[in-house]
Design an enzyme around this catalytic site. Sequence first.
Site, PDB file in Angstrom:
ATOM      1  N   ASP A  20       0.876  -1.176   0.000  1.00  0.00           N
ATOM      2  CA  ASP A  20       0.000   0.000   0.000  1.00  0.00           C
ATOM      3  C   ASP A  20       0.915   1.229   0.000  1.00  0.00           C
ATOM      4  OD1 ASP A  20       0.936   0.238   2.584  1.00  0.00           O
ATOM      5  OD2 ASP A  20      -1.050   0.274   3.538  1.00  0.00           O
ATOM      6  N   HIS A  21       0.325   2.406   0.204  1.00  0.00           N
ATOM      7  CA  HIS A  21       1.110   3.650   0.174  1.00  0.00           C
ATOM      8  C   HIS A  21       2.219   3.634   1.227  1.00  0.00           C
ATOM      9  CE1 HIS A  21      -2.369   3.922   2.763  1.00  0.00           C
ATOM     10  NE2 HIS A  21      -1.709   4.800   3.522  1.00  0.00           N
ATOM     11  N   CYS A  77       3.271  -3.156   4.064  1.00  0.00           N
ATOM     12  CA  CYS A  77       2.378  -2.056   4.443  1.00  0.00           C
ATOM     13  C   CYS A  77       3.038  -1.369   5.626  1.00  0.00           C
ATOM     14  CB  CYS A  77       0.957  -2.534   4.720  1.00  0.00           C
ATOM     15  SG  CYS A  77       0.771  -3.703   6.079  1.00  0.00           S
ATOM     16  N   GLY A  78       2.291  -0.634   6.434  1.00  0.00           N
ATOM     17  CA  GLY A  78       2.929   0.064   7.546  1.00  0.00           C
ATOM     18  C   GLY A  78       3.556  -0.903   8.543  1.00  0.00           C
ATOM     19  N   THR A  79       2.770  -1.909   8.926  1.00  0.00           N
ATOM     20  CA  THR A  79       3.243  -2.890   9.915  1.00  0.00           C
ATOM     21  C   THR A  79       3.453  -4.280   9.341  1.00  0.00           C
ATOM     22  OG1 THR A  79       0.950  -3.420  10.396  1.00  0.00           O
ATOM     23  CG2 THR A  79       1.998  -1.727  11.785  1.00  0.00           C
ATOM     24  N   GLY A  80       2.854  -4.561   8.204  1.00  0.00           N
ATOM     25  CA  GLY A  80       2.830  -5.919   7.654  1.00  0.00           C
ATOM     26  C   GLY A  80       1.626  -6.704   8.149  1.00  0.00           C
ATOM     27  N   HIS A 110       8.833 -24.351   9.356  1.00  0.00           N
ATOM     28  CA  HIS A 110       7.777 -25.002  10.139  1.00  0.00           C
ATOM     29  C   HIS A 110       6.388 -24.822   9.537  1.00  0.00           C
ATOM     30  CE1 HIS A 110      10.092 -25.238  14.221  1.00  0.00           C
ATOM     31  NE2 HIS A 110      10.836 -25.615  13.189  1.00  0.00           N
ATOM     32  N   HIS A 145       5.842 -31.303  10.762  1.00  0.00           N
ATOM     33  CA  HIS A 145       5.230 -30.014  10.397  1.00  0.00           C
ATOM     34  C   HIS A 145       4.196 -30.180   9.279  1.00  0.00           C
ATOM     35  CE1 HIS A 145       8.056 -28.143  13.034  1.00  0.00           C
ATOM     36  NE2 HIS A 145       9.063 -28.678  12.371  1.00  0.00           N
ATOM     37  N   ARG A 148       0.679 -30.586  10.526  1.00  0.00           N
ATOM     38  CA  ARG A 148       0.119 -29.338  11.059  1.00  0.00           C
ATOM     39  C   ARG A 148      -0.276 -28.383   9.935  1.00  0.00           C
ATOM     40  NH1 ARG A 148       5.128 -29.721  15.233  1.00  0.00           N
ATOM     41  NH2 ARG A 148       4.211 -31.349  16.517  1.00  0.00           N
TER      42      ARG A 148
HETATM   43  C1  RB5 Z   1      -2.096   2.487   6.451  1.00  0.00           C
HETATM   44  O1  RB5 Z   1      -2.195   3.685   7.111  1.00  0.00           O
HETATM   45  C2  RB5 Z   1      -1.777   1.387   7.451  1.00  0.00           C
HETATM   46  O2  RB5 Z   1      -2.886   1.120   8.248  1.00  0.00           O
HETATM   47  C3  RB5 Z   1      -1.341   0.140   6.717  1.00  0.00           C
HETATM   48  O3  RB5 Z   1      -0.216   0.415   5.953  1.00  0.00           O
HETATM   49  C4  RB5 Z   1      -0.942  -1.075   7.535  1.00  0.00           C
HETATM   50  O4  RB5 Z   1      -0.046  -0.745   8.539  1.00  0.00           O
HETATM   51  C5  RB5 Z   1      -2.027  -1.950   7.979  1.00  0.00           C
HETATM   52  O5  RB5 Z   1      -1.812  -3.001   8.602  1.00  0.00           O
END
Ligand code: RB5
Length: 174
Positions: A20-21, A77-80, A110, A145, A148
């Site tokens: 994403d952005h 993304c921001g956090t994945g 695994h 594994h 599972r």
């Molecule tokens: C976008 O602002 C943010 O929410 C996205 O990149 C991501 O971190 C979502 O999990």
Amino acid sequence: LKCAQMPEDAAKHRIAVGADHAGFHLKETVKRFLLDAGYEVDDVGTSSEESVDYPDFARAAAELVASGHDRFGILACGTGIGMAMAADKVSGIRAANASEPLTARLSREHNDANVLTIGARILDDAKAIEVVRAFLASDFAGGRHQRRVDKISELDHAHGEPAARAAEVTKGPK
Ligand code: RB5
């Protein structure tokens, strides 16, 4: 020609990348790394920092992997986390969110992860590439594994009546 640092079977793999952005710049970095290492890359976007919705890109990359067109997906993304949540909804996908190499390696060994998700707000470029390298350099270990992972795959077909299923589970063991 084989580059010395290229993983053994890089030439066999196509990899879908998406972002994403928030993950756009990291996705571009990962894409350059993959192309330099000899992978074939399918970039599903996004292609700028303009605000978009991560599930659209998770879905596009995950469908390339689930259909067998691509061997792996790498999503930023921001956090994945949002990417992992969305990609995992696609039947056949086992997405792993990793912020360090050990998790990335174990997700392959695994869990037979076929999608790696990374967070641009969590990792700098160098660390992200370490995570990507660890993921791509590792293979599924099979053995205990496999059973599972097969049970994870059963869940792909178990959706339908979650409420009824929950009622069954809360009754406890027979
Ligand atoms: C976008 O602002 C943010 O929410 C996205 O990149 C991501 O971190 C979502 O999990």
